[in-house]
Design a protein around this motif. Structure first.
Motif, PDB file in Angstrom:
ATOM      1  N   LYS A  75       4.497 -14.144 -59.202  1.00  0.00           N
ATOM      2  CA  LYS A  75       5.128 -14.194 -60.384  1.00  0.00           C
ATOM      3  C   LYS A  75       6.681 -14.501 -60.156  1.00  0.00           C
ATOM      4  O   LYS A  75       7.493 -15.125 -60.932  1.00  0.00           O
ATOM      5  CB  LYS A  75       5.053 -12.641 -60.777  1.00  0.00           C
ATOM      6  N   TYR A  76       7.247 -13.897 -59.069  1.00  0.00           N
ATOM      7  CA  TYR A  76       8.725 -14.251 -58.844  1.00  0.00           C
ATOM      8  C   TYR A  76       8.791 -15.736 -58.652  1.00  0.00           C
ATOM      9  O   TYR A  76       9.984 -16.444 -59.227  1.00  0.00           O
ATOM     10  CB  TYR A  76       9.171 -13.353 -57.604  1.00  0.00           C
ATOM     11  N   GLN A  94      10.665 -21.702 -63.556  1.00  0.00           N
ATOM     12  CA  GLN A  94      10.787 -21.713 -64.949  1.00  0.00           C
ATOM     13  C   GLN A  94      12.294 -21.654 -65.119  1.00  0.00           C
ATOM     14  O   GLN A  94      12.937 -22.548 -66.073  1.00  0.00           O
ATOM     15  CB  GLN A  94      10.302 -20.397 -65.661  1.00  0.00           C
ATOM     16  N   SER A  95      12.897 -20.892 -64.500  1.00  0.00           N
ATOM     17  CA  SER A  95      14.464 -20.831 -64.623  1.00  0.00           C
ATOM     18  C   SER A  95      15.068 -22.319 -64.323  1.00  0.00           C
ATOM     19  O   SER A  95      15.939 -22.685 -64.933  1.00  0.00           O
ATOM     20  CB  SER A  95      15.236 -19.610 -63.819  1.00  0.00           C
ATOM     21  N   PHE A 103       1.031 -19.002 -65.118  1.00  0.00           N
ATOM     22  CA  PHE A 103       1.516 -17.572 -65.698  1.00  0.00           C
ATOM     23  C   PHE A 103       0.127 -17.214 -66.149  1.00  0.00           C
ATOM     24  O   PHE A 103      -0.196 -16.070 -66.143  1.00  0.00           O
ATOM     25  CB  PHE A 103       2.122 -17.822 -66.936  1.00  0.00           C
ATOM     26  N   GLN A 115       8.592 -17.885 -61.971  1.00  0.00           N
ATOM     27  CA  GLN A 115       9.719 -17.443 -62.813  1.00  0.00           C
ATOM     28  C   GLN A 115      11.042 -18.160 -62.247  1.00  0.00           C
ATOM     29  O   GLN A 115      11.772 -18.526 -63.113  1.00  0.00           O
ATOM     30  CB  GLN A 115      10.068 -15.774 -62.732  1.00  0.00           C
ATOM     31  N   HIS A 116      11.259 -18.237 -61.013  1.00  0.00           N
ATOM     32  CA  HIS A 116      12.265 -19.218 -60.428  1.00  0.00           C
ATOM     33  C   HIS A 116      11.932 -20.530 -60.882  1.00  0.00           C
ATOM     34  O   HIS A 116      13.087 -21.400 -61.107  1.00  0.00           O
ATOM     35  CB  HIS A 116      12.428 -18.789 -58.875  1.00  0.00           C
TER      36      HIS A 116
END
Length: 202
Positions: free
Chosen positions: A74-75, A81-82, A45, A78-79
């Motif tokens: 970034k996508y 992280q989820s 990040f 984020q995936h």
């Protein structure tokens, strides 16, 4: 920008591969794996923030493509992280369920543990009370029958004026009290009373 982009893209793939250790780690080491993955995601990040700034400074003919590449990274992160958060949530729920099962098993085998008392259904309580009432009535009727047989054996009548002995009078009064109590419970009707008095007419 290109060097930082390739470095960040490599880090994303490394985290994707490292995520597999979450499912194979034991309870003692899974927290360490989670912390390591989170630390790598945080570094990605941080790189993305720099890449967004650098992409905005790209020449006009390259700027749009640079931003698309950064958005894709970034996508992806984020995936990741989820996915990490979902795993942590499932692990926490699983540990809580195991803890509750252990506590329940411990209480189930503890003698005289008030926490394991099973509440009695109201219907069962009512049936038990009704059975007790029936047993009490059986005792009262049995006592009354014994009194009647005693009176009959002594050749006595229901006329109190003709009872020659205090003993017979006491017995008769006690039985009459029994007969008086029966209707109040709704468990003895007129035919019952007639049947109860039948021994006097033998």
């Amino acid at each position: 920008m290109e060097a930082l982009y390739h470095q960040t893209n490599k880090q994303v793939h490394e985290v994707q591969s490292y995520m597999g250790h979450l499912e194979t780690s034991d309870k003692q080491s899974v927290h360490l794996v989670e912390n390591e993955i989170q630390a790598r995601i945080d570094r990605i990040f941080s790189n993305l923030e720099r890449l967004e700034i650098l992409s905005s400074k790209e020449p006009a003919n390259k700027r749009q493509n640079a931003k698309l590449r950064v958005d894709q990274l970034k996508y992806d992160v984020q995936h990741l992280q989820s996915a990490l958060r979902n795993f942590q949530h499932r692990r926490y729920n699983r540990e809580q369920q195991e803890k509750q099962r252990e506590e329940l098993m411990a209480r189930s085998f503890t003698a005289n543990d008030s926490d394991t008392t099973i509440p009695i259904d109201e219907t069962l309580q009512f049936n038990e009370s009704l059975q007790n009432a029936h047993r009490g009535m059986d005792d009262l009727i049995g006592s009354g029958t014994s009194i009647l047989h005693g009176l009959r054996d002594q050749r006595m009548t229901l006329k109190l004026s003709k009872v020659p002995a205090k003993r017979g009078e006491t017995c008769l009064i006690a039985f009459l009290n029994v007969l008086t109590l029966l209707p109040s419970w709704g468990l003895c009707d007129s035919s019952c009373l007639l049947n109860c008095r039948s021994p006097l007419h033998h």
